[in-house]
Write an enzyme that holds these catalytic residues in place. Structure first.
Site, PDB file in Angstrom:
ATOM      1  N   LYS A 234       0.830  -1.214   0.000  1.00  0.00           N
ATOM      2  CA  LYS A 234       0.000   0.000   0.000  1.00  0.00           C
ATOM      3  C   LYS A 234       0.861   1.260   0.000  1.00  0.00           C
ATOM      4  O   LYS A 234       2.041   1.230   0.314  1.00  0.00           O
ATOM      5  CB  LYS A 234      -1.007  -0.055   1.148  1.00  0.00           C
ATOM      6  CG  LYS A 234      -2.089  -1.096   0.797  1.00  0.00           C
ATOM      7  CD  LYS A 234      -3.302  -1.088   1.654  1.00  0.00           C
ATOM      8  CE  LYS A 234      -4.296  -2.109   1.068  1.00  0.00           C
ATOM      9  NZ  LYS A 234      -5.415  -2.429   1.937  1.00  0.00           N
ATOM     10  N   ARG A 269      -3.775 -10.401   4.510  1.00  0.00           N
ATOM     11  CA  ARG A 269      -4.100 -10.398   3.070  1.00  0.00           C
ATOM     12  C   ARG A 269      -2.891  -9.841   2.328  1.00  0.00           C
ATOM     13  O   ARG A 269      -2.496  -8.706   2.564  1.00  0.00           O
ATOM     14  CB  ARG A 269      -5.337  -9.524   2.839  1.00  0.00           C
ATOM     15  CG  ARG A 269      -5.794  -9.482   1.393  1.00  0.00           C
ATOM     16  CD  ARG A 269      -6.981  -8.550   1.240  1.00  0.00           C
ATOM     17  NE  ARG A 269      -7.476  -8.552  -0.121  1.00  0.00           N
ATOM     18  CZ  ARG A 269      -6.972  -7.819  -1.102  1.00  0.00           C
ATOM     19  NH1 ARG A 269      -5.946  -7.026  -0.881  1.00  0.00           N
ATOM     20  NH2 ARG A 269      -7.490  -7.885  -2.316  1.00  0.00           N
TER      21      ARG A 269
HETATM   22  N1  HH2 Z   1      -7.374  -4.090   0.096  1.00  0.00           N
HETATM   23  C1  HH2 Z   1      -7.621  -4.082  -1.225  1.00  0.00           C
HETATM   24  C2  HH2 Z   1      -8.686  -4.821  -1.748  1.00  0.00           C
HETATM   25  N2  HH2 Z   1      -9.467  -5.595  -0.954  1.00  0.00           N
HETATM   26  N3  HH2 Z   1      -9.988  -6.428   1.195  1.00  0.00           N
HETATM   27  C3  HH2 Z   1      -9.750  -6.466   2.510  1.00  0.00           C
HETATM   28  N4  HH2 Z   1     -10.499  -7.239   3.327  1.00  0.00           N
HETATM   29  N5  HH2 Z   1      -8.728  -5.728   3.080  1.00  0.00           N
HETATM   30  C4  HH2 Z   1      -7.911  -4.931   2.330  1.00  0.00           C
HETATM   31  O1  HH2 Z   1      -7.016  -4.274   2.907  1.00  0.00           O
HETATM   32  C5  HH2 Z   1      -8.152  -4.868   0.910  1.00  0.00           C
HETATM   33  C6  HH2 Z   1      -9.220  -5.638   0.371  1.00  0.00           C
HETATM   34  C7  HH2 Z   1      -6.739  -3.258  -2.121  1.00  0.00           C
HETATM   35  O2  HH2 Z   1      -5.661  -4.034  -2.595  1.00  0.00           O
HETATM   36  P1  HH2 Z   1      -5.623  -4.786  -4.017  1.00  0.00           P
HETATM   37  O3  HH2 Z   1      -6.696  -5.810  -4.101  1.00  0.00           O
HETATM   38  O4  HH2 Z   1      -4.260  -5.306  -4.253  1.00  0.00           O
HETATM   39  O5  HH2 Z   1      -5.813  -3.631  -5.079  1.00  0.00           O
HETATM   40  P2  HH2 Z   1      -7.016  -3.166  -5.987  1.00  0.00           P
HETATM   41  O6  HH2 Z   1      -8.130  -2.750  -5.093  1.00  0.00           O
HETATM   42  O7  HH2 Z   1      -6.410  -2.015  -6.779  1.00  0.00           O
HETATM   43  O8  HH2 Z   1      -7.402  -4.329  -6.860  1.00  0.00           O
END
Ligand code: HH2
Length: 297
Positions: A234, A269
């Site tokens: 992040k 995660r």
């Molecule tokens: N962060 C993201 C997406 N989903 N779900 C939970 N429970 N907790 C989190 O911290 C979280 C989440 C953001 O990360 P990422 O999926 O890598 O990115 P993007 O939203 O750009 O697909």
């Protein structure tokens, strides 16, 4: 640091086992949720697993590396991201879920804010619902309840497009924990059998808010619900370590994940499962003060 060790994994008191639609997940050790973004625009790996065969390869690799859960998402929620419609999100995630079939390996979770996507994924056999919308939509609670699935309620202030525009809190950990407790109780009243809570690092929080939440995780462990933490790659990790490219934020991410585990997180995660597994083993050994786990804990 000593204060942190004193409430490390051995002191955590979440429910010891979650029934994930017939598959049991115990929280005697911190669990790893590997991220699979089937999106063209996710902040760190957008486009990488958009192709079905590459997505399946990524699942196989994360399984090998020790993922307990694979979290599959078809919509980027990074700050400023554009929403995708339900049909588009289904077109992204369903082929992966259909090819994976009933998983004998890691549990599967669906990362979505849309009840239609949640229902379709749960019908396809997914074990856990991960809702960055905090289960605020009654239809999300109903989808999890109907399937008998545990659900993750994540805190987000505002919407991805605008959420980083000057978020303000008086006491971020207390306010977020109170919000999540309210959402968890609503979900339980609607019949959701197990609610896991996630303070949502980076979702409507400044970098200092994220650090404050990690330092105040006991405010969340007091809820006695499994705690999910997503810190991987992040922006605040990049800001602190001076690493601009999200995919290169490995070291900062692993340090933060180990810290979260020592402070009481139950599920991490993460994008890099192998490194997380090593970091969590190290954190667990530091917390117990012995190299080996004794039989029976
Ligand atoms: N962060 C993201 C997406 N989903 N779900 C939970 N429970 N907790 C989190 O911290 C979280 C989440 C953001 O990360 P990422 O999926 O890598 O990115 P993007 O939203 O750009 O697909």
């Amino acid at each position: 640091m000593r204060e942190i060790l004193s409430f490390g994994p051995a002191q955590r008191t979440p429910p010891p086992v979650a029934d994930c639609r017939g598959r049991l997940l115990d929280f005697t050790r911190v669990r790893i949720m590997g991220v699979l973004n089937v999106t063209p625009d996710s902040f760190s790996d957008g486009g990488k697993f958009f192709d079905l065969s590459r997505a399946l390869e990524a699942v196989a690799r994360m399984t090998e590396e020790g993922a307990d859960i694979i979290d599959i998402g078809g919509e980027s929620t990074r700050p400023g991201s554009a929403p995708v419609d339900e049909a588009g999100e289904l077109r992204r995630v369903m082929p992966v879920l259909e090819r994976l079939g009933p998983s004998k390996g890691p549990l599967l979770s669906i990362d979505t804010r849309k009840p239609g996507v949640a229902r379709a994924a749960l019908d396809a056999g997914v074990h856990i619902l991960n809702d960055v919308g905090g289960l605020a939509d009654p239809a999300m609670r109903e989808a999890a309840a109907r399937a008998g699935a545990p659900a993750v309620a994540m805190h987000m202030r505002g919407e991805p497009r605008t959420m980083q525009e000057n978020p303000v809190y008086d006491d971020v950990a207390r306010e977020v924990a109170a919000y999540l407790e309210g959402r968890a109780r609503e979900a339980e009243a609607a019949g959701v059998r197990s609610v896991w809570v996630d303070p949502g690092l980076g979702f409507g929080k400044t970098w200092d808010h994220n650090l404050e939440i990690l330092r105040q995780l006991p405010a969340f462990t007091a809820m006695r619900r499994p705690i999910v933490i997503g810190v991987s790659r992040k922006a605040f990790v990049g800001a602190i370590t001076g690493v601009a490219h999200a995919g290169d934020r490995l070291v900062g991410s692993k340090v933060a994940e180990a810290f979260a585990a020592l402070a009481g997180a139950d599920v991490i995660r993460t994008h890099e499962v192998k490194a997380a597994a090593e970091a969590l083993k190290m954190a667990a050994a530091l917390a117990r003060g012995r190299v080996e786990e004794r039989p029976g804990g």
